[in-house]
Design a protein around this motif. Structure first.
Motif, mmCIF file in Angstrom:
data_model
loop_
_atom_site.group_PDB
_atom_site.id
_atom_site.type_symbol
_atom_site.label_atom_id
_atom_site.label_comp_id
_atom_site.label_asym_id
_atom_site.label_seq_id
_atom_site.Cartn_x
_atom_site.Cartn_y
_atom_site.Cartn_z
ATOM 1 N N VAL A 153 -83.783 55.837 11.347
ATOM 2 C CA VAL A 153 -85.652 54.701 10.022
ATOM 3 C C VAL A 153 -84.259 54.646 8.329
ATOM 4 C CG1 VAL A 153 -87.271 54.592 7.991
ATOM 5 C CG2 VAL A 153 -86.871 54.735 10.870
ATOM 6 N N ILE A 154 -84.063 55.962 8.374
ATOM 7 C CA ILE A 154 -83.431 55.733 6.206
ATOM 8 C C ILE A 154 -82.354 54.854 6.795
ATOM 9 C CG2 ILE A 154 -82.834 57.004 5.012
ATOM 10 C CD1 ILE A 154 -85.153 59.337 5.685
ATOM 11 N N ARG A 155 -81.084 55.211 7.396
ATOM 12 C CA ARG A 155 -79.922 54.614 7.449
ATOM 13 C C ARG A 155 -80.700 53.376 8.056
ATOM 14 N NH1 ARG A 155 -76.351 58.603 11.122
ATOM 15 N NH2 ARG A 155 -75.749 59.786 9.064
ATOM 16 N N LYS A 156 -81.017 52.689 8.443
ATOM 17 C CA LYS A 156 -81.417 51.035 8.784
ATOM 18 C C LYS A 156 -81.906 50.407 7.382
ATOM 19 C CE LYS A 156 -82.643 47.023 10.211
ATOM 20 N NZ LYS A 156 -82.173 45.788 10.872
ATOM 21 N N LEU A 157 -82.889 51.396 7.179
ATOM 22 C CA LEU A 157 -83.053 50.873 5.523
ATOM 23 C C LEU A 157 -82.350 50.716 4.695
ATOM 24 C CD1 LEU A 157 -86.084 50.861 3.052
ATOM 25 C CD2 LEU A 157 -85.478 53.204 2.900
ATOM 26 N N VAL A 158 -81.278 51.748 3.790
ATOM 27 C CA VAL A 158 -80.645 51.682 3.167
ATOM 28 C C VAL A 158 -79.178 50.421 3.519
ATOM 29 C CG1 VAL A 158 -80.433 53.628 1.706
ATOM 30 C CG2 VAL A 158 -78.453 53.221 3.620
ATOM 31 N N ALA A 159 -79.104 49.967 4.483
ATOM 32 C CA ALA A 159 -78.486 49.344 4.684
ATOM 33 C C ALA A 159 -79.107 48.197 4.807
ATOM 34 C CB ALA A 159 -77.767 48.643 6.574
ATOM 35 N N ASP A 160 -80.632 47.282 5.189
ATOM 36 C CA ASP A 160 -80.701 45.980 4.849
ATOM 37 C C ASP A 160 -81.166 45.718 3.510
ATOM 38 O OD1 ASP A 160 -80.885 46.191 7.372
ATOM 39 O OD2 ASP A 160 -82.910 45.918 7.461
ATOM 40 N N LEU A 161 -81.572 46.925 1.977
ATOM 41 C CA LEU A 161 -82.041 46.593 1.311
ATOM 42 C C LEU A 161 -80.529 46.753 0.659
ATOM 43 C CD1 LEU A 161 -84.940 48.424 1.017
ATOM 44 C CD2 LEU A 161 -84.553 45.768 1.451
ATOM 45 N N ALA A 162 -79.192 46.956 0.675
ATOM 46 C CA ALA A 162 -77.870 47.677 0.347
ATOM 47 C C ALA A 162 -77.917 48.720 -1.006
ATOM 48 C CB ALA A 162 -77.341 45.993 -0.664
ATOM 49 N N ILE A 163 -79.122 49.961 -0.842
ATOM 50 C CA ILE A 163 -78.951 50.778 -1.436
ATOM 51 C C ILE A 163 -77.432 51.269 -1.522
ATOM 52 C CG2 ILE A 163 -80.440 52.358 -1.918
ATOM 53 C CD1 ILE A 163 -83.108 51.378 -0.379
ATOM 54 N N PRO A 164 -77.322 51.837 -2.284
ATOM 55 C CA PRO A 164 -76.104 52.008 -2.677
ATOM 56 C C PRO A 164 -76.472 54.048 -2.563
ATOM 57 C CG PRO A 164 -76.513 51.808 -4.591
ATOM 58 C CD PRO A 164 -77.717 51.459 -3.628
ATOM 59 N N VAL A 165 -76.377 54.421 -0.913
ATOM 60 C CA VAL A 165 -76.703 55.836 -0.369
ATOM 61 C C VAL A 165 -76.216 56.251 0.429
ATOM 62 C CG1 VAL A 165 -78.128 57.712 -1.076
ATOM 63 C CG2 VAL A 165 -78.860 55.859 -2.442
ATOM 64 N N GLU A 166 -75.037 57.246 0.562
ATOM 65 C CA GLU A 166 -74.608 57.449 1.898
ATOM 66 C C GLU A 166 -76.130 58.393 2.546
ATOM 67 O OE1 GLU A 166 -70.746 60.803 3.957
ATOM 68 O OE2 GLU A 166 -71.027 59.879 1.496
ATOM 69 N N ILE A 167 -75.924 58.470 3.532
ATOM 70 C CA ILE A 167 -76.837 59.339 4.192
ATOM 71 C C ILE A 167 -76.159 59.876 5.378
ATOM 72 C CG2 ILE A 167 -78.995 59.580 6.000
ATOM 73 C CD1 ILE A 167 -79.181 58.407 2.806
ATOM 74 N N VAL A 168 -76.113 61.466 5.229
ATOM 75 C CA VAL A 168 -75.446 62.578 5.692
ATOM 76 C C VAL A 168 -76.346 63.351 6.283
ATOM 77 C CG1 VAL A 168 -73.933 64.586 5.073
ATOM 78 C CG2 VAL A 168 -73.948 62.491 3.830
ATOM 79 N N ALA A 169 -76.751 62.703 7.783
ATOM 80 C CA ALA A 169 -77.319 63.778 8.832
ATOM 81 C C ALA A 169 -76.774 65.226 8.921
ATOM 82 C CB ALA A 169 -77.729 62.907 10.153
ATOM 83 N N VAL A 170 -77.690 66.501 9.002
ATOM 84 C CA VAL A 170 -76.940 67.159 8.917
ATOM 85 C C VAL A 170 -77.936 68.010 10.664
ATOM 86 C CG1 VAL A 170 -77.238 69.587 7.856
ATOM 87 C CG2 VAL A 170 -76.610 67.825 6.713
ATOM 88 N N PRO A 171 -76.964 69.012 11.208
ATOM 89 C CA PRO A 171 -76.947 70.066 12.562
ATOM 90 C C PRO A 171 -78.560 70.455 12.293
ATOM 91 C CG PRO A 171 -75.450 69.449 12.941
ATOM 92 C CD PRO A 171 -75.415 69.107 11.287
#
Length: 279
Positions: A153-171
């Motif tokens: 969801v958060i990756r979709k959010l930043v992509a759709d709204l062009a928020i310049p934040v890299e989302i790093v997912a950790v195991p």
């Protein structure tokens, strides 16, 4: 380590920071899973910000907002030991002042699974994450794969709204017996805690089948349900094998997928997930 309660304090600090900023949003009552996110952020950035905010918008009317575990002083001691630069621990009125009405809805991806079981949950998550990103302005933000749908969801959010934040997912970080680390584990009685590792055991059984070549999604779901059925204390909410980009249920696992579940142990609702072919 600076502890800020006001948005203006964070913005003043941010204006003087040089280099990259890593951000770990949390609801506090920190455990080793949170600290792994912080350590990853510490390794990859010049400065690290952690927020501690129990977000009322992501809790339903009959959920555990009031009793969600809180211990700010303990959390601050842990974060001091991890060399965090700034902790943002606002009151509710600082994030949602009187008259606040704007909310962020990510659409169908937030209405499935957790979104179906907890209506409005991801609207609350997306709203607070968007606001925190605007306040902190990080280069990278760190989330755990235990909450796999939240990551999507958060990756979709930043992509759709062009928020310049890299989302790093950790195991996912787990206890020695496999139980995913969670602030809600503190709710479990000794007997419930004994049963709780069955969640991961069920996911591991299905993942092993997938590794052996099983691609029928329903057979994987059935393998999870069969293992959970061995534990009468468990009440299953859902078992899912979903597309890793859309969270739509799959018939055939012919693409990266997320195997996930939610179940009740007494009054405690736990979630867990495993990745199938996801980088």
């Amino acid at each position: 380590m600076l502890v800020a309660e006001r948005i203006e304090q964070v913005r003043a600090w941010r204006g003087h920071v040089e280099g990259s900023v890593g951000f770990v949003p949390t609801m506090g009552y920190l455990h080793v899973g949170h600290l792994e996110l912080v350590r990853r952020a510490r390794r990859e950035n010049d400065a690290v910000v952690v927020s501690i905010f129990v977000n009322p918008l992501q809790f339903g009317p009959h959920e555990d907002f009031a009793r969600y575990p809180r211990d700010l002083q303990r959390d601050l001691r842990l974060l001091q030991g991890e060399r965090v630069n700034l902790v943002f621990a606002p009151e509710i009125a600082e994030i949602y002042p009187p008259g606040f009405t704007t909310q962020v809805d990510v659409g169908p991806i937030g209405e499935r699974l957790e979104g179906a079981s907890r209506p409005g949950h991801f609207r609350g998550v997306a709203t607070v994450v968007t606001k925190l990103f605007m306040i902190v302005q990080p280069h990278r933000a760190y989330f755990g794969w235990k909450d796999a749908q939240q990551v999507v969801v958060i990756r979709k959010l930043v992509a759709d709204l062009a928020i310049p934040v890299e989302i790093v997912a950790v195991p996912t970080v787990r206890e020695p017996d496999g139980l995913a680390c969670s602030s809600r584990n503190v709710y479990l009685s000794p007997e419930e805690r004994r049963v709780a590792p069955a969640l991961y055991a069920a996911l591991a059984r299905a993942r092993a089948l997938w590794q052996e070549g099983e691609r029928d999604a329903e057979r994987l779901r059935q393998a999870v349900r069969a293992r959970l059925a061995d534990e009468p204390l468990l009440r299953v909410d859902y078992v899912s094998v979903a597309d890793a980009a859309t969270m739509e249920e799959l018939v055939v696992v012919d693409r990266p997928a997320i195997l996930s579940l939610a179940a009740w142990l007494g009054t405690t609702r736990l979630i867990d997930s495993e990745l199938l072919g996801v980088e």
